[in-house]
Design a protein around this motif. Sequence first.
Motif, PDB file in Angstrom:
ATOM      1  N   ALA A 281     -22.586   5.068  -0.409  1.00 51.40           N
ATOM      2  CA  ALA A 281     -21.680   5.824   0.455  1.00 51.40           C
ATOM      3  C   ALA A 281     -20.962   6.911  -0.334  1.00 51.40           C
ATOM      4  N   ARG A 282     -20.576   6.603  -1.582  1.00 53.01           N
ATOM      5  CA  ARG A 282     -19.906   7.606  -2.409  1.00 53.01           C
ATOM      6  C   ARG A 282     -20.804   8.810  -2.633  1.00 53.01           C
ATOM      7  N   VAL A 283     -22.072   8.561  -2.976  1.00 50.45           N
ATOM      8  CA  VAL A 283     -23.003   9.663  -3.215  1.00 50.45           C
ATOM      9  C   VAL A 283     -23.169  10.508  -1.961  1.00 50.45           C
ATOM     10  N   LEU A 284     -23.295   9.859  -0.804  1.00 48.36           N
ATOM     11  CA  LEU A 284     -23.479  10.600   0.444  1.00 48.36           C
ATOM     12  C   LEU A 284     -22.232  11.406   0.797  1.00 48.36           C
ATOM     13  N   LEU A 285     -21.056  10.853   0.545  1.00 50.78           N
ATOM     14  CA  LEU A 285     -19.819  11.595   0.801  1.00 50.78           C
ATOM     15  C   LEU A 285     -19.697  12.796  -0.125  1.00 50.78           C
ATOM     16  N   GLU A 286     -20.131  12.624  -1.371  1.00 51.56           N
ATOM     17  CA  GLU A 286     -20.018  13.700  -2.348  1.00 51.56           C
ATOM     18  C   GLU A 286     -21.026  14.818  -2.106  1.00 51.56           C
ATOM     19  N   PRO A 291     -21.514  12.843   8.987  1.00 47.53           N
ATOM     20  CA  PRO A 291     -20.298  12.192   9.481  1.00 47.53           C
ATOM     21  C   PRO A 291     -20.149  10.792   8.894  1.00 47.53           C
ATOM     22  N   VAL A 292     -18.915  10.337   8.834  1.00 47.33           N
ATOM     23  CA  VAL A 292     -18.623   9.036   8.237  1.00 47.33           C
ATOM     24  C   VAL A 292     -19.391   7.925   8.947  1.00 47.33           C
ATOM     25  N   GLU A 293     -19.525   8.030  10.268  1.00 42.94           N
ATOM     26  CA  GLU A 293     -20.242   6.998  11.022  1.00 42.94           C
ATOM     27  C   GLU A 293     -21.689   6.880  10.532  1.00 42.94           C
ATOM     28  N   ARG A 294     -22.338   8.030  10.288  1.00 39.96           N
ATOM     29  CA  ARG A 294     -23.735   8.017   9.831  1.00 39.96           C
ATOM     30  C   ARG A 294     -23.824   7.482   8.406  1.00 39.96           C
ATOM     31  N   ILE A 295     -22.866   7.817   7.572  1.00 47.04           N
ATOM     32  CA  ILE A 295     -22.865   7.323   6.196  1.00 47.04           C
ATOM     33  C   ILE A 295     -22.694   5.801   6.183  1.00 47.04           C
ATOM     34  N   ALA A 304     -17.832   3.000  10.913  1.00 40.16           N
ATOM     35  CA  ALA A 304     -16.902   3.832  10.147  1.00 40.16           C
ATOM     36  C   ALA A 304     -15.669   3.043   9.734  1.00 40.16           C
ATOM     37  N   ASN A 305     -15.209   2.152  10.607  1.00 38.83           N
ATOM     38  CA  ASN A 305     -14.039   1.330  10.269  1.00 38.83           C
ATOM     39  C   ASN A 305     -14.333   0.408   9.087  1.00 38.83           C
ATOM     40  N   ASN A 306     -15.542  -0.161   9.061  1.00 34.54           N
ATOM     41  CA  ASN A 306     -15.904  -1.031   7.943  1.00 34.54           C
ATOM     42  C   ASN A 306     -16.002  -0.239   6.640  1.00 34.54           C
ATOM     43  N   LEU A 307     -16.548   0.966   6.740  1.00 38.97           N
ATOM     44  CA  LEU A 307     -16.630   1.840   5.568  1.00 38.97           C
ATOM     45  C   LEU A 307     -15.228   2.157   5.043  1.00 38.97           C
ATOM     46  N   ARG A 308     -14.314   2.500   5.936  1.00 33.84           N
ATOM     47  CA  ARG A 308     -12.936   2.797   5.517  1.00 33.84           C
ATOM     48  C   ARG A 308     -12.296   1.579   4.867  1.00 33.84           C
ATOM     49  N   HIS A 309     -12.539   0.409   5.444  1.00 28.66           N
ATOM     50  CA  HIS A 309     -11.958  -0.820   4.897  1.00 28.66           C
ATOM     51  C   HIS A 309     -12.384  -1.027   3.446  1.00 28.66           C
ATOM     52  N   HIS A 310     -13.678  -0.874   3.176  1.00 25.46           N
ATOM     53  CA  HIS A 310     -14.165  -1.127   1.822  1.00 25.46           C
ATOM     54  C   HIS A 310     -13.729  -0.024   0.857  1.00 25.46           C
ATOM     55  N   ARG A 323     -13.967  12.317  -0.042  1.00 28.34           N
ATOM     56  CA  ARG A 323     -14.847  13.473   0.123  1.00 28.34           C
ATOM     57  C   ARG A 323     -14.146  14.768  -0.277  1.00 28.34           C
ATOM     58  N   ARG A 324     -12.876  14.899   0.063  1.00 29.37           N
ATOM     59  CA  ARG A 324     -12.154  16.136  -0.256  1.00 29.37           C
ATOM     60  C   ARG A 324     -11.948  16.309  -1.759  1.00 29.37           C
ATOM     61  N   ALA A 325     -12.045  15.220  -2.521  1.00 27.19           N
ATOM     62  CA  ALA A 325     -11.829  15.307  -3.970  1.00 27.19           C
ATOM     63  C   ALA A 325     -13.046  15.845  -4.706  1.00 27.19           C
ATOM     64  N   PHE A 326     -14.211  15.958  -4.028  1.00 30.56           N
ATOM     65  CA  PHE A 326     -15.438  16.353  -4.703  1.00 30.56           C
ATOM     66  C   PHE A 326     -16.009  17.613  -4.066  1.00 30.56           C
ATOM     67  N   PRO A 327     -16.032  18.724  -4.819  1.00 31.11           N
ATOM     68  CA  PRO A 327     -16.702  19.919  -4.299  1.00 31.11           C
ATOM     69  C   PRO A 327     -18.198  19.683  -4.266  1.00 31.11           C
ATOM     70  N   ARG A 328     -18.849  20.248  -3.291  1.00 30.20           N
ATOM     71  CA  ARG A 328     -20.302  20.121  -3.211  1.00 30.20           C
ATOM     72  C   ARG A 328     -20.918  21.453  -3.592  1.00 30.20           C
ATOM     73  N   ALA A 329     -21.740  21.378  -4.630  1.00 30.79           N
ATOM     74  CA  ALA A 329     -22.314  22.607  -5.167  1.00 30.79           C
ATOM     75  C   ALA A 329     -23.831  22.582  -5.111  1.00 30.79           C
ATOM     76  N   ALA A 330     -24.395  21.825  -4.195  1.00 29.00           N
ATOM     77  CA  ALA A 330     -25.851  21.757  -4.093  1.00 29.00           C
ATOM     78  C   ALA A 330     -26.403  23.091  -3.616  1.00 29.00           C
ATOM     79  N   PRO A 331     -27.536  23.523  -4.161  1.00 27.90           N
ATOM     80  CA  PRO A 331     -28.104  24.778  -3.721  1.00 27.90           C
ATOM     81  C   PRO A 331     -28.582  24.693  -2.277  1.00 27.90           C
ATOM     82  N   ALA A 332     -28.619  25.847  -1.634  1.00 34.06           N
ATOM     83  CA  ALA A 332     -29.096  25.887  -0.256  1.00 34.06           C
ATOM     84  C   ALA A 332     -30.584  25.544  -0.216  1.00 34.06           C
ATOM     85  N   PRO A 333     -31.028  24.850   0.836  1.00 28.45           N
ATOM     86  CA  PRO A 333     -32.467  24.519   0.911  1.00 28.45           C
ATOM     87  C   PRO A 333     -33.290  25.793   1.072  1.00 28.45           C
TER      88      PRO A 333
END
Length: 337
Positions: A281-286, A291-295, A304-310, A323-333
């Motif tokens: 989940a951390r990697v996907l957020l970063e 959306p959180v539900e899909r992650i 999403a509630n279970n994810l938030r709990h953990h 998520r806000r703490a990590f900038p995403r710098a992946a190149p565009a596809p």
Amino acid sequence: MSAGTVAVVVTEEIGVPSWDLYELSIPCTVFGKPQPDLADPWYSLRLCGTGAGEQGGAAAGAGLTLRTPYGLDGLDGADTVVVPSVPDACVEEGRPLPRELTDALRRAHAAGARVVSLCTGAFALAEAGLLDGRRATAHWMHTARLAERYPKVEVDPSVLYVDDGDVLTSAGLTAGLDLCLHLVRRDLGAHVANQLARRMVVPAHRPGGQAQFIEMSVPATDDRGIAPVLGWAREHLDQPLTVARLARRAGMSPRTFYRRLQAATGMTPLQWLLDQRVGRARVLLESTDLPVERIGELSGLGTANNLRHHFLKHLGVSPGQYRRAFPRAAPAPPPRT
């Protein structure tokens, strides 16, 4: 925008014992080698010596003499200051650290620098008072002495590294690499950190809370052992995974599988799966805008509630804050043709 200036402290007698040289090499390799295709400009590196002599003095050990381009004044204005280790006599015998070093560390931190220690470098941060009231770690062989000498520090001997915002500490040897890659992840995003780790042929991410020392870190096993099953489980975290299912895949009884996994990882199967799922989940957020539900679904944490709990329980922040703490710098596809 530059990733910032990293000042690495080179203390006299580093390299005695010789594994200190390994810890010195880690920030030099991670921050000192430009990676223009990942981030341009890359970090700017300064090697700052504590000894007397021209341009910062020399550090000797293991048959080497190193003359640094900067003295401790090179810490001034740095965005990040790294102390890889301190002389063994300062740890084992209690020999005082140079006053100019602790003064320079306090001054850099007060000016806004992020201060980082690898292995016994924690003794320098503690001597400077930067670890008072904070949780910190060092190599497990030295944590008891660190706690005894600096009772105001909350020493955790079990973890790879501790991120306390503007002050970070790591265990010894390879754990220093984990922490330096964690800093790249914080500064430049998961994509850059993962690509850099791949070039260095190391795991992209080991969470700081992972145990430093496990009695049997690599289980003796063949193709029917647990290692292939754990690899398969990591690829199927979105599916229901039970001890019984994993044991069947390993060709073992659930009891034997439970015992083998705990011996190999230091965790119960439930703890191991939860650790892997939070990590996914951390990697996907970063690295994605999913959306959180899909992650929650993709990581196997469910809603999403279970994810938030953990996340709140294990990391102390919500998925959105993380998520806000990590900038995403992946190149565009690449464009479709």
